[in-house]
Design a protein around this motif. Structure first.
Motif, PDB file in Angstrom:
ATOM      1  N   GLU A 161      38.652  10.566  23.912  1.00 35.10           N
ATOM      2  CA  GLU A 161      39.804   9.941  24.554  1.00 35.10           C
ATOM      3  C   GLU A 161      39.361   8.750  25.403  1.00 35.10           C
ATOM      4  O   GLU A 161      40.006   7.699  25.412  1.00 35.10           O
ATOM      5  N   VAL A 162      38.246   8.903  26.111  1.00 33.48           N
ATOM      6  CA  VAL A 162      37.683   7.778  26.871  1.00 33.48           C
ATOM      7  C   VAL A 162      37.406   6.599  25.941  1.00 33.48           C
ATOM      8  O   VAL A 162      37.719   5.450  26.249  1.00 33.48           O
ATOM      9  N   CYS A 163      36.846   6.897  24.781  1.00 28.58           N
ATOM     10  CA  CYS A 163      36.527   5.849  23.818  1.00 28.58           C
ATOM     11  C   CYS A 163      37.803   5.144  23.334  1.00 28.58           C
ATOM     12  O   CYS A 163      37.820   3.927  23.147  1.00 28.58           O
ATOM     13  N   ARG A 164      38.864   5.903  23.154  1.00 26.67           N
ATOM     14  CA  ARG A 164      40.144   5.301  22.745  1.00 26.67           C
ATOM     15  C   ARG A 164      40.669   4.348  23.818  1.00 26.67           C
ATOM     16  O   ARG A 164      41.248   3.298  23.517  1.00 26.67           O
ATOM     17  N   LEU A 165      40.448   4.698  25.080  1.00 20.63           N
ATOM     18  CA  LEU A 165      41.019   3.937  26.186  1.00 20.63           C
ATOM     19  C   LEU A 165      40.216   2.700  26.553  1.00 20.63           C
ATOM     20  O   LEU A 165      40.751   1.771  27.162  1.00 20.63           O
ATOM     21  N   LEU A 166      38.932   2.676  26.186  1.00 17.52           N
ATOM     22  CA  LEU A 166      38.058   1.573  26.585  1.00 17.52           C
ATOM     23  C   LEU A 166      38.242   0.337  25.698  1.00 17.52           C
ATOM     24  O   LEU A 166      38.379   0.446  24.481  1.00 17.52           O
ATOM     25  N   LYS A 167      38.193  -0.816  26.333  1.00 21.88           N
ATOM     26  CA  LYS A 167      38.159  -2.069  25.591  1.00 21.88           C
ATOM     27  C   LYS A 167      36.824  -2.185  24.853  1.00 21.88           C
ATOM     28  O   LYS A 167      35.893  -1.416  25.096  1.00 21.88           O
TER      29      LYS A 167
END
Length: 243
Positions: free
Chosen positions: A130-136
């Protein structure tokens, strides 16, 4: 029996724990956090503080000009945070499912070993995805964990392993998970915490599609902190997504 996630949420909504974290805000950013943030975060960027609690990290980031959002699943903890700085965007939520857009954030931080409070390896892996989805595309993720590598032969852990029938020189993956799962008590509240091996965190990051930029034992990186008695011998991690 209450599951570990519900137990942790109940504990972080407990008045004594809220008071502890509110008082702990006086510590501000730890030295190692200041060092990592200055080196890796995009200055003034859109920033997510996961498990923000009463705002120990959120407030200093806001004061440094970051466009920061704090998220925590303990609603009463956020009430305390808002009394300390009502200008910050705080959201009640869980990192396993957030309302944010893809690639919304330049910077994400999950401090104070918060990732290891999640219930299982699968949940921790889902959180990092989920962190990876949210990061630019060039966004950075800073987090910390405890670690077992230099503790496993110490009396507490060797006794626990013996009780569980685990040979620490020849552990299966399931046994590593079992050994690292801890039920702790603090200020009369119960907490679940997983203490991983470094290799477990590296495996999780790889499976989540994250590139490891930096990792180190905290004491080797920043030395003794002013609030050392409140910390453990933990590990520092900086990653970005493979995109």
């Amino acid at each position: 029996m209450m599951n570990t996630e519900d137990s942790n949420k109940k504990s972080y909504n407990d008045t004594e724990i809220i008071n502890y974290y509110t008082d702990f805000n006086a510590a501000g950013l730890f030295h190692y956090e200041e060092m990592l943030i200055e080196k890796y975060f995009k200055a003034g960027g859109r920033t997510l503080d996961i498990g923000c609690g009463a705002g120990r990290v959120t407030i200093p980031l806001h004061e440094r000009g970051y466009k920061v959002t704090g998220v925590d699943y303990a609603e009463k903890m956020l009430v305390a945070a808002k009394t300390l700085n009502g200008a910050i965007d705080y959201r009640v939520g869980n990192i396993l499912s957030t309302p944010f857009e893809n690639q919304e954030f330049d910077n994400i931080i999950f401090s104070f070993n918060g990732l290891m409070l999640l219930n299982s390896y699968e949940e921790r892996l889902s959180a990092v995805k989920e962190v990876c989805r949210l990061l630019k595309d060039d966004g950075k993720f800073i987090f910390t964990t405890p670690y077992l590598d230099n503790k496993v032969k110490k009396p507490y852990w060797s006794e626990k392993a013996e009780t569980l029938g685990i040979d620490t020189d020849n552990m299966s993956w399931v046994q590593q998970m079992e050994l690292g799962d801890e039920q702790l008590e603090d200020y009369g509240s119960e907490f679940y915490l997983h203490v991983p091996f470094v290799s477990e965190v590296e495996k999780m990051l790889e499976e989540a599609g994250m590139e490891l930029l930096f990792s180190v034992r905290r004491l080797d990186y920043s030395g003794i902190e002013e609030m050392e008695e409140e910390l453990d011998d933990n590990y520092l991690w900086v990653t970005k997504c493979k995109k």
